[in-house]
Design a protein around this motif. Structure first.
Motif, PDB file in Angstrom:
ATOM      1  N   LYS A 137       0.830  -1.217   0.000  1.00  0.00           N
ATOM      2  CA  LYS A 137       0.000   0.000   0.000  1.00  0.00           C
ATOM      3  C   LYS A 137       0.856   1.255   0.000  1.00  0.00           C
ATOM      4  O   LYS A 137       0.537   2.239  -0.645  1.00  0.00           O
ATOM      5  N   GLN A 159      -3.368  -1.080  -5.926  1.00  0.00           N
ATOM      6  CA  GLN A 159      -3.587   0.023  -4.983  1.00  0.00           C
ATOM      7  C   GLN A 159      -4.967   0.640  -5.208  1.00  0.00           C
ATOM      8  O   GLN A 159      -5.579   1.173  -4.300  1.00  0.00           O
ATOM      9  N   ASP A 162      -7.271  -3.065  -4.234  1.00  0.00           N
ATOM     10  CA  ASP A 162      -6.937  -3.921  -3.101  1.00  0.00           C
ATOM     11  C   ASP A 162      -6.776  -5.409  -3.438  1.00  0.00           C
ATOM     12  O   ASP A 162      -5.816  -6.036  -3.037  1.00  0.00           O
TER      13      ASP A 162
END
Ligand code: ADP
Ligand code: ZN
Length: 743
Positions: A137, A159, A162
């Motif tokens: 992340k 990103q 997810d």
């Protein structure tokens, strides 16, 4: 309890499983070494060693003894399902089908399960996903892009979302799999799994209101609603009488009560239009089950039916096997249709199995038809089924006018009489649409030499080759053999000419007569490419094509609002059929195709061409309709002890050597004679009407009995004889219980 167990040696747990093999028995296995006995429940699949291969097997029952010494039994390898994928009801259906049709239980299981489950895939497929970690992340993709552009691209996608399923990444960025190892090592990514359930379901819509039911429809609805549990209703309504509206009401009732409905329709009837109609009226999309689904789609429908998330399942024949969690109603539309009977392998009737299932479930079943089978009509006469009539078309449509044209006295041009051409012209002039029906595809059914009269025949079948002009080929419609159209006669070198009519030739001659009109041909040749059928039907429905030419593909179930005239080019094939069902079939197909005419405002007309206008069939049909034909057919069948007044089973055999085939059936005949009581008739063996097909000789033995029981008892004895016969290595054979074709 515990005390006693300790003293006695524990008895072995034997697993009795069905395996997809042509043997009529269950196979005994021992449980896998580490299996929890509580998980070994009937309806679960197992992986077992079978001969030298491994097979997916279905646990049908457990037992504490085996006919074989326990020491000789092999051990199952592992249990595939933690919970049974088939309920007790489903297992019952499998055993019932196997017993009734005298067919190996493992092959019945194979017919009942979708391919994915047959292959051992999980009921809920596991979806693999790529997920972002905390480290991933916070990783700076801009900096990464300069070093490793591809990795940055993948990281950016993750990103944003997810977690992304593997399949999506495959189409999004092919080659991503090469990058992931490195990125996993850096701690940016991990892999997870989750169960893939049916996908996203569209939101239910507000259901559209249907028409107010007329008196007959309301009466029928009321009568069917009366019986809460099992009961068979024959909804005998002319085409366009609003049977589907009655089904829709019944289905709504069932859905409101939180239960499921199963609707079976003929292959040809499961059109996008039908699905759209149900969707609009019920407010959600029904689960569909038909032959052109992918394995995954089929599995999804099956699963939704089994877990109850599909409230309505519409399917063709094989959908009779879908598991239903909470059934409330079964509907069979066009119950007389031959496509409801499987004609190869497991030769089952989806209609008859559906009735058996409804009884087992204790739910109502509705059989709908404009031209019910004589079997169902007879059940009504015996009061086993309730018969409800919808004698008139719903709304304002009136029944079509029918007339015969005598082909023996009127000159015909390419199969179309002057009188027919005249009627087509006058219909077109008024802006009406015309359907020309001929149940024979290709250009012509025969190629004949003008010099020596030699006819082109298939090398492998006792059959003529059909001329196909579009592809310039000769085709055998029985084995699929094909070759280029002969330029000259194979015997004498003379010139050849096509004889008789097929839909291609009909299309040509209609084009010659009506060059200004748009003509669409719909048959299995013209609609081979995916999507062409849908497009052609849409054109026909919108009225963009003025003349439609086609086979039975066109004659059933469709609604063409502007269609005024139906022409049946040749009805005579059906008049002199050797099959005792010939007249029934002819009357059904004529009523079906006539039902296409005048379905909305204008009255339709039907013209039938025949060279035998004096045949008694015509006066019955014209004076008393289908009802009358059915009545006299039933009387004739009763006199001759044909079904529905007797039961039939056909044993068919074929081999490359004629003698093998006959010896096999002669042996069976001898055995049958020695066993059968006087109530049972054994007819044959005789050669099949087309003796040679695809290079194999074919013969058959017909068993006939007024009662079911003696016939089935004999079949139960014959089957092991056939499986054990030394000739069975050279002879292919089959048992057909309640055959609908006698060849
Ligand atoms: P079937 O299933 O018997 O062929 P359908 O239910 O498809 O008949 O009905 C034929 C046509 O008549 C459809 O267009 C349908 O919407 C219409 N229809 C059915 N019932 C009624 C009714 N009670 N009033 C008006 N139109 C109706
Ligand atoms: Zn052939």
């Amino acid at each position: 309890m515990k005390e006693r167990n300790r003293k006695k040696p524990a008895r072995a747990l034997i697993l009795r499983v069905a395996i997809n093999a042509p043997l009529s028995r269950l196979f005994d296995y021992l449980p896998p070494a580490d299996a929890d006995p509580a998980l070994l429940r009937p309806g679960c699949r197992l992986l077992v060693p079978f001969g030298r291969r491994r097979d997916v097997a279905l646990l049908v029952e457990t037992s504490d003894h085996s006919e074989l010494p326990v020491a000789k039994l092999r051990q199952a390898l592992n249990v595939i399902d933690e919970t049974p994928i088939l309920s007790e009801h489903d297992l019952w259906l499998i055993r019932f089908t196997s017993d009734y049709y005298h067919h190996p239980v493992g092959e019945v299981v194979a017919a009942a399960l979708p391919a994915a489950l047959r292959a051992g895939k999980p009921l809920y497929p596991v979806q693999r996903l790529l997920c972002l970690t905390e480290a991933g992340k916070s990783e700076d993709t801009d900096a990464l892009r300069k070093r490793a552009a591809k990795q940055a691209e993948l990281l950016t996608e993750l990103q944003r979302r997810d977690r992304v399923p593997f399949e999506e990444l495959d189409s999004l960025m092919p080659g991503w799999r090469r990058l992931q190892k490195n990125m996993k090592d850096k701690g940016w990514l991990v892999e997870t799994e989750c169960s893939d359930t049916a996908g996203t379901k569209p939101e239910p819509q507000q259901p559209q209101k249907g028409p107010t039911l007329n008196t007959d429809q309301s009466a029928a609805l009321k009568a069917i609603r009366k019986s809460a549990g099992f009961g068979v209703t024959l909804l005998h309504g002319v085409t366009g009488s609003g049977k589907t509206e009655v089904y829709l009401q019944l289905i709504s009732d069932v859905l409101a009560a939180g239960r499921q409905a199963l609707v079976l329709v003929p292959e040809i009837g499961l059109t996008p239009q039908l699905v759209t109609r149900f969707t609009k009226r019920l407010g959600f999309e029904p689960a569909v089950m038909h032959s052109s689904l992918t394995d995954n789609e089929r599995l999804a429908t099956w699963r939704a039916a089994a877990d109850g998330s599909a409230a309505l399942i519409i399917g063709t024949r094989s959908a009779v096997f879908v598991p239903l969690k909470n059934p409330g109603l079964i509907v069979i539309d066009e119950e007389h249709d031959a496509s409801l009977k499987q004609q190869e392998g497991l030769r089952y009737s989806a209609r008859d199995l559906a009735v058996a299932r409804a009884k087992r479930f204790d739910v109502p079943i509705v059989l709908g038809s404009a031209t019910p089978s004589l079997e169902s009509l007879q059940r009504c006469r015996e009061d086993a089924y309730q018969r409800l009539l919808l004698p008139t078309r719903a709304g304002n449509a009136v029944p079509p006018l029918m007339r015969l044209v005598d082909l023996s006295t009127t000159p015909s041009d390419d199969g179309l009489s002057q009188s027919v051409l005249h009627s087509i012209t006058s219909t077109l002039v008024k802006g009406g649409q015309v359907l020309v029906f001929l149940n024979r595809r290709g250009f012509a059914p025969t190629l004949i030499c003008t010099a020596c009269s030699h006819i082109a025949e298939c090398d492998r079948c006792d059959a003529r080759l059909t001329v196909h002009a579009v592809s310039n080929r000769l085709l055998c419609h029985h084995c699929g053999a094909e070759r280029l159209l002969d330029a000259a006669c194979a015997e004498c070198g003379g010139s050849c000419r096509p004889l008789g009519q097929g839909t291609e030739r009909l299309e040509d001659s209609l084009r010659a007569h009506f060059p200004e009109q748009t003509i669409t041909r719909i048959d299995s040749d013209s609609t081979r490419l995916k999507g062409t059928m849908v497009r052609a039907l849409a054109m026909a429905t919108a009225g963009e094509a003025q003349i439609l030419v086609g086979t039975q593909m066109l004659s059933k179930g469709h609604h063409f609002p502007n269609l005024e005239l139906v022409v049946v080019v040749n009805a005579d094939q059906g008049l002199f059929s050797t099959d005792f069902r010939g007249s029934e079939r002819l009357a059904q197909s004529l009523m079906q195709v006539s039902g296409r005419a005048g379905r909305e405002k204008k009255q339709g007309r039907v013209i039938i061409q025949t060279a035998f206008p004096q045949h008694p069939f015509w006066s019955e049909l014209f004076n008393g309709g289908y009802e009358r034909v059915a009545g006299s057919e039933l009387a004739a069948r009763e006199a001759a002890a044909w079904p529905p007044f007797s039961r039939l089973a056909m044993v068919r055999a074929n081999a490359t050597k004629r003698a093998d085939c006959w010896e096999f059936l002669d042996n069976l005949r001898q055995f049958a004679d020695s066993q059968a009581g006087s109530e049972l008739r054994v007819l044959g063996p005789v050669s099949a009407p087309m003796e040679r097909r695809a290079g194999r000789y074919r013969a058959q033995l017909l068993l006939q009995c007024r009662q079911r029981q003696p016939l089935h008892a004999l079949l139960g004895q014959l089957r092991p004889k056939m499986e054990g016969s030394p000739l069975a290595r050279r002879v292919r054979w089959s048992i057909d219980v309640d055959p609908i074709e006698l060849f």
